[in-house]
Design a protein around this motif. Structure first.
Motif, PDB file in Angstrom:
ATOM      1  N   LEU A  42      33.479   0.823 -45.954  1.00 29.31           N
ATOM      2  CA  LEU A  42      33.139   0.376 -47.575  1.00 29.31           C
ATOM      3  C   LEU A  42      31.977   0.838 -47.632  1.00 29.31           C
ATOM      4  O   LEU A  42      30.796   0.903 -46.890  1.00 29.31           O
ATOM      5  CB  LEU A  42      33.355  -1.017 -47.888  1.00 29.31           C
ATOM      6  CG  LEU A  42      34.793  -1.548 -47.765  1.00 29.31           C
ATOM      7  CD1 LEU A  42      34.628  -3.048 -48.140  1.00 29.31           C
ATOM      8  CD2 LEU A  42      35.649  -0.931 -48.888  1.00 29.31           C
ATOM      9  N   ARG A  43      31.826   1.507 -49.030  1.00 31.40           N
ATOM     10  CA  ARG A  43      30.366   1.897 -49.345  1.00 31.40           C
ATOM     11  C   ARG A  43      29.839   0.639 -50.182  1.00 31.40           C
ATOM     12  O   ARG A  43      30.368  -0.260 -50.411  1.00 31.40           O
ATOM     13  CB  ARG A  43      30.578   3.065 -50.408  1.00 31.40           C
ATOM     14  CG  ARG A  43      31.248   4.069 -50.026  1.00 31.40           C
ATOM     15  CD  ARG A  43      31.029   5.260 -50.869  1.00 31.40           C
ATOM     16  NE  ARG A  43      31.655   6.400 -50.641  1.00 31.40           N
ATOM     17  CZ  ARG A  43      31.698   7.460 -51.151  1.00 31.40           C
ATOM     18  NH1 ARG A  43      31.611   7.784 -52.421  1.00 31.40           N
ATOM     19  NH2 ARG A  43      32.269   8.415 -50.632  1.00 31.40           N
ATOM     20  N   THR A  60      22.010  -6.295 -49.773  1.00 28.24           N
ATOM     21  CA  THR A  60      21.144  -5.263 -48.923  1.00 28.24           C
ATOM     22  C   THR A  60      20.570  -6.107 -47.909  1.00 28.24           C
ATOM     23  O   THR A  60      20.590  -5.795 -46.722  1.00 28.24           O
ATOM     24  CB  THR A  60      19.963  -4.787 -49.663  1.00 28.24           C
ATOM     25  OG1 THR A  60      20.597  -3.915 -51.071  1.00 28.24           O
ATOM     26  CG2 THR A  60      19.119  -3.809 -48.869  1.00 28.24           C
ATOM     27  N   LYS A  61      19.891  -7.353 -48.065  1.00 25.45           N
ATOM     28  CA  LYS A  61      19.468  -8.175 -47.122  1.00 25.45           C
ATOM     29  C   LYS A  61      20.227  -8.714 -46.137  1.00 25.45           C
ATOM     30  O   LYS A  61      20.082  -8.515 -44.808  1.00 25.45           O
ATOM     31  CB  LYS A  61      18.788  -9.417 -47.503  1.00 25.45           C
ATOM     32  CG  LYS A  61      18.090 -10.430 -46.719  1.00 25.45           C
ATOM     33  CD  LYS A  61      17.577 -11.442 -47.514  1.00 25.45           C
ATOM     34  CE  LYS A  61      16.606 -12.401 -46.603  1.00 25.45           C
ATOM     35  NZ  LYS A  61      17.662 -13.574 -45.907  1.00 25.45           N
ATOM     36  N   GLN A  62      21.730  -9.188 -46.488  1.00 25.23           N
ATOM     37  CA  GLN A  62      22.402  -9.506 -45.646  1.00 25.23           C
ATOM     38  C   GLN A  62      22.935  -8.417 -44.994  1.00 25.23           C
ATOM     39  O   GLN A  62      23.386  -8.620 -43.482  1.00 25.23           O
ATOM     40  CB  GLN A  62      23.953 -10.149 -46.243  1.00 25.23           C
ATOM     41  CG  GLN A  62      23.167 -11.335 -47.222  1.00 25.23           C
ATOM     42  CD  GLN A  62      22.980 -12.758 -46.359  1.00 25.23           C
ATOM     43  OE1 GLN A  62      24.070 -13.318 -46.026  1.00 25.23           O
ATOM     44  NE2 GLN A  62      21.998 -12.937 -45.993  1.00 25.23           N
ATOM     45  N   LEU A  63      23.252  -7.328 -45.279  1.00 29.60           N
ATOM     46  CA  LEU A  63      23.941  -6.007 -44.537  1.00 29.60           C
ATOM     47  C   LEU A  63      22.824  -5.513 -43.640  1.00 29.60           C
ATOM     48  O   LEU A  63      23.318  -5.228 -42.307  1.00 29.60           O
ATOM     49  CB  LEU A  63      24.256  -4.842 -45.546  1.00 29.60           C
ATOM     50  CG  LEU A  63      25.255  -4.907 -46.365  1.00 29.60           C
ATOM     51  CD1 LEU A  63      25.361  -3.986 -47.332  1.00 29.60           C
ATOM     52  CD2 LEU A  63      26.801  -4.980 -45.666  1.00 29.60           C
ATOM     53  N   LEU A  71      26.536  -6.158 -35.663  1.00 31.20           N
ATOM     54  CA  LEU A  71      27.885  -6.628 -36.248  1.00 31.20           C
ATOM     55  C   LEU A  71      28.465  -5.462 -37.042  1.00 31.20           C
ATOM     56  O   LEU A  71      29.695  -5.280 -37.080  1.00 31.20           O
ATOM     57  CB  LEU A  71      27.893  -7.908 -36.768  1.00 31.20           C
ATOM     58  CG  LEU A  71      27.430  -9.049 -35.911  1.00 31.20           C
ATOM     59  CD1 LEU A  71      27.676 -10.195 -36.775  1.00 31.20           C
ATOM     60  CD2 LEU A  71      28.552  -9.211 -34.843  1.00 31.20           C
ATOM     61  N   ILE A  72      27.610  -4.787 -37.786  1.00 34.64           N
ATOM     62  CA  ILE A  72      28.114  -3.598 -38.508  1.00 34.64           C
ATOM     63  C   ILE A  72      27.277  -2.481 -38.204  1.00 34.64           C
ATOM     64  O   ILE A  72      26.150  -2.414 -37.719  1.00 34.64           O
ATOM     65  CB  ILE A  72      27.992  -3.963 -40.131  1.00 34.64           C
ATOM     66  CG1 ILE A  72      26.724  -4.022 -40.584  1.00 34.64           C
ATOM     67  CG2 ILE A  72      29.033  -5.141 -40.268  1.00 34.64           C
ATOM     68  CD1 ILE A  72      26.673  -4.305 -42.051  1.00 34.64           C
ATOM     69  N   SER A  73      27.609  -1.156 -38.760  1.00 35.33           N
ATOM     70  CA  SER A  73      27.072   0.060 -38.716  1.00 35.33           C
ATOM     71  C   SER A  73      26.927   0.532 -39.887  1.00 35.33           C
ATOM     72  O   SER A  73      27.700   0.275 -40.907  1.00 35.33           O
ATOM     73  CB  SER A  73      27.798   1.035 -37.673  1.00 35.33           C
ATOM     74  OG  SER A  73      28.997   1.451 -38.236  1.00 35.33           O
ATOM     75  N   ARG A  74      25.860   1.170 -40.129  1.00 36.09           N
ATOM     76  CA  ARG A  74      25.473   1.905 -41.453  1.00 36.09           C
ATOM     77  C   ARG A  74      25.409   3.374 -41.235  1.00 36.09           C
ATOM     78  O   ARG A  74      24.534   3.649 -40.361  1.00 36.09           O
ATOM     79  CB  ARG A  74      24.305   1.442 -42.152  1.00 36.09           C
ATOM     80  CG  ARG A  74      23.475   1.690 -42.942  1.00 36.09           C
ATOM     81  CD  ARG A  74      22.179   0.991 -43.534  1.00 36.09           C
ATOM     82  NE  ARG A  74      21.616   1.341 -44.875  1.00 36.09           N
ATOM     83  CZ  ARG A  74      20.775   2.399 -44.907  1.00 36.09           C
ATOM     84  NH1 ARG A  74      20.245   2.837 -44.001  1.00 36.09           N
ATOM     85  NH2 ARG A  74      20.341   2.337 -46.158  1.00 36.09           N
ATOM     86  N   LYS A  75      26.075   4.158 -42.055  1.00 41.51           N
ATOM     87  CA  LYS A  75      25.815   5.566 -41.956  1.00 41.51           C
ATOM     88  C   LYS A  75      25.741   6.173 -43.360  1.00 41.51           C
ATOM     89  O   LYS A  75      26.272   5.913 -44.295  1.00 41.51           O
ATOM     90  CB  LYS A  75      27.311   6.292 -41.641  1.00 41.51           C
ATOM     91  CG  LYS A  75      27.320   7.821 -41.356  1.00 41.51           C
ATOM     92  CD  LYS A  75      28.681   8.247 -40.671  1.00 41.51           C
ATOM     93  CE  LYS A  75      28.712   9.659 -40.183  1.00 41.51           C
ATOM     94  NZ  LYS A  75      29.938  10.077 -39.843  1.00 41.51           N
ATOM     95  N   ARG A  83      24.825   8.272 -50.380  1.00 46.01           N
ATOM     96  CA  ARG A  83      25.999   7.752 -49.782  1.00 46.01           C
ATOM     97  C   ARG A  83      26.005   7.172 -48.590  1.00 46.01           C
ATOM     98  O   ARG A  83      25.330   7.366 -47.705  1.00 46.01           O
ATOM     99  CB  ARG A  83      27.141   8.639 -49.628  1.00 46.01           C
ATOM    100  CG  ARG A  83      28.639   8.016 -49.544  1.00 46.01           C
ATOM    101  CD  ARG A  83      29.559   9.110 -49.207  1.00 46.01           C
ATOM    102  NE  ARG A  83      30.634   8.643 -48.209  1.00 46.01           N
ATOM    103  CZ  ARG A  83      31.186   9.338 -47.444  1.00 46.01           C
ATOM    104  NH1 ARG A  83      31.222  10.849 -47.882  1.00 46.01           N
ATOM    105  NH2 ARG A  83      32.060   9.233 -46.423  1.00 46.01           N
ATOM    106  N   VAL A  84      26.116   5.592 -48.507  1.00 47.85           N
ATOM    107  CA  VAL A  84      26.261   5.091 -47.323  1.00 47.85           C
ATOM    108  C   VAL A  84      27.436   4.302 -47.114  1.00 47.85           C
ATOM    109  O   VAL A  84      27.897   3.661 -48.039  1.00 47.85           O
ATOM    110  CB  VAL A  84      24.787   3.863 -47.538  1.00 47.85           C
ATOM    111  CG1 VAL A  84      24.816   3.042 -46.315  1.00 47.85           C
ATOM    112  CG2 VAL A  84      23.679   4.707 -47.895  1.00 47.85           C
ATOM    113  N   ASP A  85      27.790   4.299 -45.788  1.00 45.18           N
ATOM    114  CA  ASP A  85      29.247   3.820 -45.490  1.00 45.18           C
ATOM    115  C   ASP A  85      28.877   2.690 -44.371  1.00 45.18           C
ATOM    116  O   ASP A  85      27.931   2.641 -43.752  1.00 45.18           O
ATOM    117  CB  ASP A  85      30.174   4.653 -44.885  1.00 45.18           C
ATOM    118  CG  ASP A  85      30.699   5.566 -45.686  1.00 45.18           C
ATOM    119  OD1 ASP A  85      30.674   5.278 -46.830  1.00 45.18           O
ATOM    120  OD2 ASP A  85      31.305   6.504 -45.174  1.00 45.18           O
TER     121      ASP A  85
END
Length: 133
Positions: A42-43, A60-63, A71-75, A83-85
């Motif tokens: 998700l974006r 933003t803080k929680q991400l 736990l998550i990746s940010r591309k 654009r950020v996924d």
């Protein structure tokens, strides 16, 4: 990741529970993980639409904390507009049984109706079963 809880020490009976909760510690982290598990990648704005009560700053803080915890990746894509996924990592995917259990408990014990949220005590769940017998 959130700051370690003050009680989190090297060796006491609740250590595995406290350690797991420290990854989910935060009002929106569990919800973010839930949506990424159900929707896939998700974006940022898609996450905001799924969680309308969260502020941009808090999301933003929680991400960032979820990313720091692995736990998550940010591309980030170098396009205009930016654009950020966000997606789950294998470690994030491994939390699926935990998130699923939380969802199941909520569906059983929490009723959200007419703008009101209430907890259904186990006794109220048992009485209808007794009446059916």
């Amino acid at each position: 990741m959130s700051r370690p809880r003050a009680k989190l020490t090297g060796n006491f009976p609740g250590c595995p529970v406290e350690s797991t909760l420290s990854f989910l510690d935060g009002k929106w982290k569990g919800v973010i993980l839930y949506h990424l598990m159900n929707e896939g990648t998700l974006r940022f704005n898609a996450l905001r639409r799924h969680i309308p009560n969260v502020t941009q700053r808090m999301l933003t803080k929680q991400l960032r904390e979820l990313e720091e915890a692995g736990l998550i990746s940010r591309k980030v894509f170098a396009v205009v507009p930016p654009r950020v996924d966000y997606d789950l990592t294998p470690l994030g995917i491994s939390l699926q049984p935990v998130i699923t259990a939380l969802k199941a408990w909520g569906e059983t014990h929490v009723i959200c109706k007419d703008g009101e949220k209430r907890v259904v005590p186990p006794v109220d769940l048992i009485r209808p079963l007794e009446a059916a017998e």
